[in-house]
Design a protein around this motif. Structure first.
Motif, short mmCIF file in Angstrom:
data_model
loop_
_atom_site.label_atom_id
_atom_site.label_comp_id
_atom_site.label_asym_id
_atom_site.label_seq_id
_atom_site.Cartn_x
_atom_site.Cartn_y
_atom_site.Cartn_z
N ILE A 138 37.54 19.03 -23.59
CA ILE A 138 38.08 20.34 -23.95
C ILE A 138 38.20 20.47 -25.48
CG2 ILE A 138 40.10 21.89 -23.77
CD1 ILE A 138 38.58 21.77 -21.14
N GLU A 168 42.25 12.36 -32.43
CA GLU A 168 42.30 11.73 -31.11
C GLU A 168 43.10 10.44 -31.26
OE1 GLU A 168 41.55 11.88 -27.75
OE2 GLU A 168 42.35 9.83 -27.81
N LYS A 169 44.10 10.27 -30.39
CA LYS A 169 44.97 9.08 -30.56
C LYS A 169 44.25 7.78 -30.23
CE LYS A 169 47.35 9.46 -26.13
NZ LYS A 169 47.89 8.54 -25.20
N SER A 225 41.13 11.55 -19.59
CA SER A 225 40.65 11.94 -18.26
C SER A 225 39.14 12.14 -18.25
CB SER A 225 41.32 13.24 -17.81
OG SER A 225 42.71 13.12 -17.90
N THR A 226 38.60 12.68 -19.33
CA THR A 226 37.17 13.02 -19.34
C THR A 226 36.29 11.82 -18.99
OG1 THR A 226 37.60 14.74 -20.97
CG2 THR A 226 35.31 14.02 -20.73
N CYS A 269 36.44 10.87 -15.11
CA CYS A 269 36.33 11.90 -14.08
C CYS A 269 35.06 11.79 -13.24
CB CYS A 269 36.46 13.29 -14.69
SG CYS A 269 34.97 13.95 -15.43
N GLY A 270 35.05 12.58 -12.15
CA GLY A 270 33.90 12.61 -11.25
C GLY A 270 32.76 13.47 -11.79
N GLY A 279 31.93 16.49 -11.47
CA GLY A 279 31.32 17.51 -10.61
C GLY A 279 31.44 18.88 -11.25
N CYS A 317 48.71 12.58 -33.01
CA CYS A 317 49.58 13.65 -33.50
C CYS A 317 51.01 13.27 -33.11
CB CYS A 317 49.17 14.97 -32.83
SG CYS A 317 50.31 16.32 -33.10
N GLY A 365 41.94 19.12 -11.63
CA GLY A 365 40.76 18.31 -11.31
C GLY A 365 39.45 18.97 -11.69
N GLY A 412 38.58 20.24 -15.24
CA GLY A 412 38.43 20.54 -16.66
C GLY A 412 37.09 20.17 -17.24
N PHE A 413 36.44 19.20 -16.63
CA PHE A 413 35.13 18.84 -17.15
C PHE A 413 34.16 20.02 -16.98
CE2 PHE A 413 30.79 17.38 -16.38
CZ PHE A 413 30.51 16.92 -17.65
N MET A 414 34.10 20.54 -15.77
CA MET A 414 33.13 21.61 -15.50
C MET A 414 33.45 22.90 -16.23
SD MET A 414 34.10 22.74 -11.62
CE MET A 414 34.52 21.17 -10.94
#
Ligand SMILES: Cc1cc2nc3c(=O)[nH]c(=O)nc-3n(C[C@H](O)[C@H](O)[C@H](O)COP(=O)(O)OP(=O)(O)OC[C@H]3O[C@@H](n4cnc5c(N)ncnc54)[C@H](O)[C@@H]3O)c2cc1C
Lengths: 382, 96
Positions: free
Chosen positions: A17, A37-38, A45-46, A49-50, A52, A176, A336, A338-340
């Motif tokens: 995202i 990015e920490k 999560s990215t 993830c699956g 899909g 952050c 579930g 956010g990738f797509m």
């Protein structure tokens, strides 16, 4: 890398995202974007993830976002100059009772009205799409051939590399630790490596978004939920060419172009924590489901299991937009999916921030909908 | 490491996923200088042997290119199961 203490826009979070939002902002002409990015890119999560991708949704907003994202995914290799591993084997949704069949049929009618060509299929057709499928106890199937999956790492890195070419700066291992607010307007952030002043800050911290929001005094009703997933050794193609998914059956299963089968299910009790723990119970339950649905998976070996966090909201739809703190934006709560949605989510928020009319009006995804009681619950989720 | 006969320049670091030293160097130059990130972008170490054959070579290459001592290069996260296990065997476990 030289430290930039000022920027036009600061983005917190190096998942899909944050990275896609950075890319589209840069593409819209924003010159000075810094992403922090920490940990490492894709470490949240990215990267777990699956991956899909589907347009078979139950709410109009998710359908609109889903199909718009598919349109982008289909052109993404060209746009970013690198393969993102898109594979469109379709999603086959399986219903196990009359109520679920009704919900999925209503979803299909809604999808069709929005130009998504999903359809109901018979068991025979379902077996043509997914050979060896043993779902005698199912009462119906729905299919959309343009659905599929992509490689979550390659997609994120393709966006990142393209964003860097457009001048975006990315600091890894930089957390952050504070959001600077004056006169109810955001001024920048504090990090473990120093301060960055910026007139616009975007919170893309995934399951940690609630924590980053609180740094500016904003309460999001989001919470983190742990989900487990596993992958097998690579085997010959054709074991599960589509994404096989059931909401009541509680599973999603797909074979990657690489040959490995990746699958997951919702955890019992939905643990609400930030621990990426794995359990023996999960691989056992998942294996039972696999053998029942696709008996020929019996002899395949599980190579790895892991878990990741869903960034949940009360209606399983995201939070996109400005907050009560001026110029402090959010793009979070993707549970579930956010990738797509990332390609379209990044694009519409970038359009909004740069003063253009977004391709999709996302004002209803304002986080204040929860306090106003305007939840529109998404039904099609695992 | 092996050199393929058909192309003298190709040095394979990860045989399972067929990742070359050249690709690894290219991505380290782009800033992907940890085992985890190289794994994500190139699948190096994600094959059947789970990095047993290549992780050391990969860590040495990162150390060499970044000038960091090898003790500061972190290995990849180890994910269960320790040994690949058959789905059928697991499905039989416990009560139905
Ligand atoms: C098991 C599983 C299966 C899934 N399957 C699918 C699927 O099939 N399809 C789909 O579309 N989606 C799926 N998802 C959901 C998807 O992974 C997420 O919705 C998506 O990755 C969210 O992206 P993000 O960038 O918001 O979050 P993340 O990738 O988590 O990125 C957020 C980043 O912010 C960083 N961060 C947090 N706090 C700070 C801070 N204070 N400072 C700096 N950085 C910070 C984190 O380290 C993290 O890297 C799945 C998720 C899981 C767990």
């Amino acid at each position: 890398m030289e430290w930039k203490s000022t920027a036009e826009v600061v983005i917190v979070g190096g998942g899909i995202i944050g990275v896609s939002t950075a890319y589209y902002l840069a593409k819209q002409g924003v010159k000075d974007i810094v992403l922090v990015e920490k940990g490492t890119i894709c470490g949240g999560s990215t990267g777990r993830c699956g991956a899909g991708i589907r347009a078979q949704w139950g709410t109009e907003m998710n359908c609109r976002l889903g199909i718009a994202a598919l349109d982008i995914f289909e052109q993404l290799d060209q746009e970013l100059g690198m393969s993102v591993g898109l594979n469109q084997g379709g999603y086959l949704l399986v219903a196990y009772n009359e109520k679920e069949l009704e919900t999925l049929r209503n979803g299909m009618l809604l999808q069709n009205s929005l130009g998504i060509q999903s359809r109901m299929v018979t068991l025979t057709e379902a077996r043509e799409i997914c050979p060896g499928l043993a779902a005698e106890d199912a009462v119906g199937f729905f299919f959309h051939g343009r659905d599929g999956h992509a490689d979550p790492f390659l997609t994120t890195f393709a966006y990142l590399e393209a964003a860097k070419r457009l001048g975006v700066t990315c600091y890894r291992n930089t957390a952050c630790t504070g959001v600077i607010v004056r006169d109810n307007t955001v001024q920048g952030i504090e990090t473990t490596n120093g301060k960055i002043s910026a007139p616009i800050v975007i919170n893309c911290a995934g399951a940690y978004a609630q924590i980053v929001a609180r740094m500016a005094g904003i309460e999001l009703p989001n919470w983190a939920e742990r989900h487990e997933i596993m992958i097998t050794e690579p085997v010959a193609p054709g074991v599960c060419p589509c994404m096989l998914m059931s909401f009541s059956g509680n599973y999603y299963i797909q074979q990657r172009p690489h040959g490995s089968i990746i699958c997951g299910m919702s955890p019992q009790g939905h643990p609400e924590d930030f621990e990426n723990k794995t359990t023996w119970q999960f691989i056992e339950a998942m294996s039972k489901t696999l053998v029942k649905l696709l008996p020929r998976t019996k002899g395949i070996r599980i190579a790895r299991q892991w878990s990741g966090l869903y960034d949940m909201t009360p209606d399983a739809q995201p939070v996109i937009g400005e907050t009560d703190v001026k110029n402090f934006y959010h793009s979070t709560g993707y549970s579930g999916h956010g990738f797509m949605l990332a390609p379209v989510a990044g694009k519409i928020l970038a359009q909004h921030i740069t003063g253009q009319k977004p391709d999709i009006d996302f004002s209803m995804l304002d986080y204040r909908r929860f306090s106003r009681g305007e939840h529109i619950r998404e039904s099609n989720v695992v | 490491m092996s050199v393929t006969p058909e192309n003298n320049e190709k040095v394979y670091v990860c045989r399972c996923e067929e990742v070359t030293l050249e690709e690894i160097d290219e991505w380290i130059d782009r800033g992907y200088d940890t085992v985890e990130e190289l794994k994500r972008v190139l699948r190096v170490g994600m094959g059947p042997c789970q990095g047993r054959g290549c992780q050391d070579i990969l860590m040495r290459e990162i150390a060499k290119k970044t000038g960091k001592p090898i003790s500061e290069v972190a290995p990849a996260t180890v994910r269960p199961p320790v040994k690949p296990i058959k789905i059928g065997l697991l499905a039989e476990g416990g009560e139905e």
